[in-house]
Design a protein around this motif. Structure first.
Motif, PDB file in Angstrom:
ATOM      1  N   ASN A  43       0.556 -13.955   1.264  1.00  9.69           N
ATOM      2  CA  ASN A  43       1.315 -12.976   0.554  1.00  9.69           C
ATOM      3  C   ASN A  43       0.781 -11.471   0.448  1.00  9.69           C
ATOM      4  O   ASN A  43      -0.186 -11.410   1.187  1.00  9.69           O
ATOM      5  N   ARG A  44       1.649 -10.248   0.546  1.00  4.74           N
ATOM      6  CA  ARG A  44       1.313  -9.187   0.655  1.00  4.74           C
ATOM      7  C   ARG A  44       1.343  -8.356  -0.480  1.00  4.74           C
ATOM      8  O   ARG A  44       1.684  -7.038  -0.461  1.00  4.74           O
ATOM      9  N   ASP A  45       1.221  -8.922  -1.661  1.00  7.55           N
ATOM     10  CA  ASP A  45       1.582  -8.092  -2.891  1.00  7.55           C
ATOM     11  C   ASP A  45      -0.039  -7.638  -3.299  1.00  7.55           C
ATOM     12  O   ASP A  45      -0.362  -8.297  -3.979  1.00  7.55           O
ATOM     13  N   LEU A 103       0.745  -1.248   0.161  1.00  2.47           N
ATOM     14  CA  LEU A 103       0.025   0.108  -0.027  1.00  2.47           C
ATOM     15  C   LEU A 103       0.806   1.315   0.062  1.00  2.47           C
ATOM     16  O   LEU A 103       0.473   2.088  -0.422  1.00  2.47           O
ATOM     17  N   HIS A 104       2.124   1.472   0.588  1.00  6.83           N
ATOM     18  CA  HIS A 104       2.826   2.368   0.697  1.00  6.83           C
ATOM     19  C   HIS A 104       3.546   2.874  -0.456  1.00  6.83           C
ATOM     20  O   HIS A 104       3.621   3.926  -0.882  1.00  6.83           O
ATOM     21  N   HIS A 105       3.973   1.578  -1.311  1.00 10.30           N
ATOM     22  CA  HIS A 105       4.682   1.970  -2.336  1.00 10.30           C
ATOM     23  C   HIS A 105       4.007   1.983  -3.662  1.00 10.30           C
ATOM     24  O   HIS A 105       4.470   2.398  -4.772  1.00 10.30           O
ATOM     25  N   VAL A 106       2.765   1.055  -3.827  1.00 12.56           N
ATOM     26  CA  VAL A 106       2.058   1.078  -5.125  1.00 12.56           C
ATOM     27  C   VAL A 106       1.848   2.531  -5.776  1.00 12.56           C
ATOM     28  O   VAL A 106       1.252   3.288  -4.942  1.00 12.56           O
ATOM     29  N   THR A 107       1.979   2.727  -6.934  1.00 14.39           N
ATOM     30  CA  THR A 107       1.380   4.035  -7.656  1.00 14.39           C
ATOM     31  C   THR A 107       0.128   3.519  -8.272  1.00 14.39           C
ATOM     32  O   THR A 107      -0.065   2.448  -8.734  1.00 14.39           O
TER      33      THR A 107
END
Length: 196
Positions: free
Chosen positions: A89-91, A39-43
């Motif tokens: 998984n957390r993807d 969540l923090h890094h996804v654009t």
């Protein structure tokens, strides 16, 4: 070769198939991208790119080939889902896309069933394929740690390879599977035996 994330290339591939064969009887949607996102890094751009390849391409190919299948009174669509869930998984973008693939599979089965077209998905665990192994995971667990963790959750404790999916695929595209539709077939060494 076709970049399924580009609708223009999908249209060109469809046109080439129709020009050469007249129609498509068996459609296997197996293209996917698997970026490691949270969540923090996804654009928004990356999110949309994952959905374009993993979900939208399935819709585009099905929409293009379904009329020929309907006219023939027979067709098989098999989508590549995933047995890997949010508990394992957390993807973020990948898991969301594969959940959508499962829902789209069932929705297409609802729509196409009366015309003799079946739509199913194969949900593998982690498959030892070139697209995944050896990738730079940028601070995430190594390419060896993740397969070991997934394999430990299976009842058949060996790493899956592409050939492990071939029998399930051959069944789903055969006449023997003519009464099987809207199903998510887990081919994951027993990883999802307790739910999912």
């Amino acid at each position: 070769m076709c970049d399924v994330g580009d609708p223009a290339q999908v249209d060109a591939a469809v046109g080439a198939v129709i020009d050469k064969y007249g129609r498509c009887d068996i459609l296997v949607n197996n293209a996917a991208v698997f970026p490691f996102t949270d969540l923090h890094h996804v654009t928004v751009e990356l999110w949309r790119a994952v959905q374009a390849v993993n979900v939208e391409a399935i819709l585009l190919f099905a929409r293009a080939f379904a009329p020929g299948m309907r006219a023939a009174g027979w067709g098989r669509i098999v989508n590549a889902g995933s047995g890997i869930t949010a508990t394992q998984n957390r993807d973020l973008a990948y898991l969301t896309s594969k959940g959508t693939v499962h829902a789209l599979t069932r929705a297409l089965a609802n729509e196409l069933g009366e015309s003799g077209v079946t739509v199913n998905a194969i949900a593998p665990g982690l498959v030892a394929a070139e697209g995944f192994l050896g990738r730079d995971r940028a601070g995430r667990p190594s390419a060896e740690e993740v397969p070991a963790r997934i394999t430990a959750m299976q009842t058949i404790r060996c790493r899956s390879v592409p050939a492990d999916l071939a029998g399930a695929l051959a069944f789903l595209v055969s006449d023997d599977a003519g009464f099987v539709t809207g199903q998510i077939l887990h081919v994951d060494g027993g990883m999802t035996r307790t739910g999912a």
